[in-house]
Design a protein around this motif. Sequence first.
Motif, PDB file in Angstrom:
ATOM      1  N   ILE A 171     117.136  76.088  23.091  1.00 34.38           N
ATOM      2  CA  ILE A 171     116.756  74.828  23.730  1.00 34.38           C
ATOM      3  C   ILE A 171     117.590  73.659  23.191  1.00 34.38           C
ATOM      4  O   ILE A 171     117.878  73.578  22.005  1.00 34.38           O
ATOM      5  N   ASN A 172     117.972  72.759  24.094  1.00 38.58           N
ATOM      6  CA  ASN A 172     118.682  71.539  23.719  1.00 38.58           C
ATOM      7  C   ASN A 172     117.669  70.402  23.721  1.00 38.58           C
ATOM      8  O   ASN A 172     117.249  69.937  24.775  1.00 38.58           O
ATOM      9  N   PRO A 173     117.242  69.933  22.543  1.00 41.99           N
ATOM     10  CA  PRO A 173     116.150  68.959  22.468  1.00 41.99           C
ATOM     11  C   PRO A 173     116.416  67.671  23.233  1.00 41.99           C
ATOM     12  O   PRO A 173     115.511  67.123  23.866  1.00 41.99           O
ATOM     13  N   ILE A 174     117.650  67.187  23.201  1.00 46.02           N
ATOM     14  CA  ILE A 174     117.946  65.903  23.855  1.00 46.02           C
ATOM     15  C   ILE A 174     117.852  66.039  25.379  1.00 46.02           C
ATOM     16  O   ILE A 174     117.207  65.218  26.056  1.00 46.02           O
ATOM     17  N   GLU A 175     118.489  67.069  25.911  1.00 48.51           N
ATOM     18  CA  GLU A 175     118.449  67.257  27.366  1.00 48.51           C
ATOM     19  C   GLU A 175     117.034  67.576  27.834  1.00 48.51           C
ATOM     20  O   GLU A 175     116.594  67.089  28.886  1.00 48.51           O
ATOM     21  N   THR A 176     116.326  68.363  27.056  1.00 50.52           N
ATOM     22  CA  THR A 176     114.942  68.667  27.416  1.00 50.52           C
ATOM     23  C   THR A 176     114.098  67.397  27.387  1.00 50.52           C
ATOM     24  O   THR A 176     113.241  67.185  28.258  1.00 50.52           O
ATOM     25  N   GLY A 177     114.353  66.550  26.407  1.00 53.72           N
ATOM     26  CA  GLY A 177     113.633  65.280  26.332  1.00 53.72           C
ATOM     27  C   GLY A 177     113.901  64.409  27.543  1.00 53.72           C
ATOM     28  O   GLY A 177     112.989  63.771  28.089  1.00 53.72           O
ATOM     29  N   LEU A 178     115.147  64.368  28.006  1.00 48.23           N
ATOM     30  CA  LEU A 178     115.488  63.598  29.208  1.00 48.23           C
ATOM     31  C   LEU A 178     114.786  64.171  30.445  1.00 48.23           C
ATOM     32  O   LEU A 178     114.304  63.429  31.300  1.00 48.23           O
ATOM     33  N   ALA A 179     114.736  65.488  30.523  1.00 44.77           N
ATOM     34  CA  ALA A 179     114.072  66.139  31.664  1.00 44.77           C
ATOM     35  C   ALA A 179     112.571  65.845  31.653  1.00 44.77           C
ATOM     36  O   ALA A 179     111.974  65.539  32.696  1.00 44.77           O
ATOM     37  N   VAL A 180     111.965  65.921  30.456  1.00 45.90           N
ATOM     38  CA  VAL A 180     110.536  65.638  30.332  1.00 45.90           C
ATOM     39  C   VAL A 180     110.257  64.177  30.693  1.00 45.90           C
ATOM     40  O   VAL A 180     109.294  63.865  31.410  1.00 45.90           O
ATOM     41  N   LEU A 181     111.114  63.279  30.192  1.00 48.87           N
ATOM     42  CA  LEU A 181     110.962  61.855  30.503  1.00 48.87           C
ATOM     43  C   LEU A 181     111.024  61.628  32.018  1.00 48.87           C
ATOM     44  O   LEU A 181     110.238  60.843  32.577  1.00 48.87           O
ATOM     45  N   THR A 182     111.934  62.323  32.689  1.00 49.33           N
ATOM     46  CA  THR A 182     112.066  62.199  34.147  1.00 49.33           C
ATOM     47  C   THR A 182     110.783  62.607  34.847  1.00 49.33           C
ATOM     48  O   THR A 182     110.285  61.903  35.742  1.00 49.33           O
ATOM     49  N   VAL A 183     110.227  63.738  34.447  1.00 52.55           N
ATOM     50  CA  VAL A 183     108.991  64.236  35.073  1.00 52.55           C
ATOM     51  C   VAL A 183     107.837  63.270  34.799  1.00 52.55           C
ATOM     52  O   VAL A 183     107.028  62.987  35.701  1.00 52.55           O
ATOM     53  N   VAL A 184     107.761  62.749  33.577  1.00 52.18           N
ATOM     54  CA  VAL A 184     106.696  61.805  33.228  1.00 52.18           C
ATOM     55  C   VAL A 184     106.783  60.553  34.102  1.00 52.18           C
ATOM     56  O   VAL A 184     105.771  60.064  34.620  1.00 52.18           O
TER      57      VAL A 184
END
Length: 574
Positions: A171-184
């Motif tokens: 897992i890439n934490p930064i990209e995953t964080g951006l994806a999660v932020l988008t969904v939120v």
Amino acid sequence: MATQVFNKIHFRNLQGDIFGGLTAAVIALPMALAFGVASGAGPAAGLYGSVLVGLFAALFGGTPTLISEPTGPMTVVMTAVIANLTATNPENGMTMAFTVVMLAGLFQISFGFLKLGKYITMMPYNVISGFMSGIGLILIILQIGPFLGQASPKGGVIATIENLPQLLNNINPIETGLAVLTVVILFSMPTKLKKIFPAPLVALVIGTIISIVFFSDIDIRRIGEIPSGLPSLQLPYFTAGQLQLMVVDAIVLAMLGCIDALLTSVVADSLTRTQHDSDKELIGQGLGNLASGLFGGIPGAGATMGTVVNINTGARTALSSITRAVILMVVVLGAASLTAQIPMAVLAGIAFQVGIKIIDWGFLKRAHRISWKSAIIMYAVIGLTVFVDLITAVGIGVFIANVLTIDRLTQLKSEDVKAITDADDAIILDNDEKELLDRAEGRILLFHLSGPMIFGISKAISRQHTHLNNYEVLIVDLSEVPHMGVTSALAIENVIQETIDTGRNVFLVGAAGSVKLRLEKLGVLNIVPSENMLMDRKQALVKAVALVTSDVNINDPIQNGAKGIQSGIDNIIK
């Protein structure tokens, strides 16, 4: 001629149409990029598809306010098409995939010219709900890799599920964080704010700005610069070995696009209080997908979200859809470089949220309460859609649903097949008819049918006839039958033929219109004497009673109720 060929366009609602088109374009931009990337064809293909499908469907379609563009369901199928064809033919696979899009457009045009529009969406809701929910699940599963900051495993849904442990480990934490932020952002953005700023665009902008400001020195997967200018022409290409697969894929795309578009057209009708032209809409959708495939765009269909926003912001004619296409074309021609810094994870988040919204959560919660059979069909269609393919899922789902429906209708209609030998409440008879039946003392069998006689009723007809076999005269009453299928007509023929073969008399009552024509074509009318084919049930009962009784009173007004019956009774007595 122009009013027949082109969609409804006028300039009396110029402000509303332009504002609706502008708003729809703002929403379409992030969705086109997300679906282009998700399909594997690239962001440019998403933009080309959004422009071309939207423009041609607007010009030649049959729903004035419909917004057509790449959609989640179409993207899911296109993803599988690209994956399969590029795996078998890496050099020309993408060109073959665009050829599939062209074929799909040609199929849709054919459906329109054959006037099949009204039949496309005639499938049970549990099947529609099942395959739409299945498509939503596929879209979610396919975004797991990009959501976690990695490329999607080759092989589609199965490969993604099999590689899930590896994806989680890397897992890439930064990209995953951006994806999660988008969904939120997409789910939590206030409704009032959404009416002013489209949530996908807000998520796209915020996600991109954060990635540039805070992670500019970190290697994040981004879209990269999209080539500006007009797209290049993609000439059709196929191989003999792949042609059958390509045609099947094209049919799936065409059918899914038709269903997607026409269901959205119904939504547009309900909001604008208008009536769309289904066949014309299919032609417009087909021309749009044909053009999209020719210029390297992914396929599209009527998009519910874009259509609703378009209407709610004042659009009333196809000018709004044309405005939207023109605005997106400007982006493609001159502003494509502005998209270069958009993170792939943000687009994955947008596509992920679309997949969640496609799932029919409302029906999933209630299906088992309505009918366990309906729920089983829905879950079966979901499973087949995700793990087999869409056409198999829909085909099996529709077949099972129709079989269950026919079985239920047969049970209900079987109650309308009644055979009686004496007056009772099974059939509504007047006093004279009851007296005639009672006088026959069970020697007359009145076979009464009512309502449409579908093929499943044939067993009920045979069963009722076999159950009561001690009679001398059979009266088959069809006066309340508006339609008779071939199978039921043959069952009636068997009943009549068996009765005549045993030396008994048959009267046929009330055969008219299409029922009479059906019996005539099958030759059923040839085995019943012409004098025994009547239009009045009481007249048939009078003649039947005259045949089975020896105490006929020729002065009885009941027996003389029909014109000319006196001479008939005299001849029978002699």
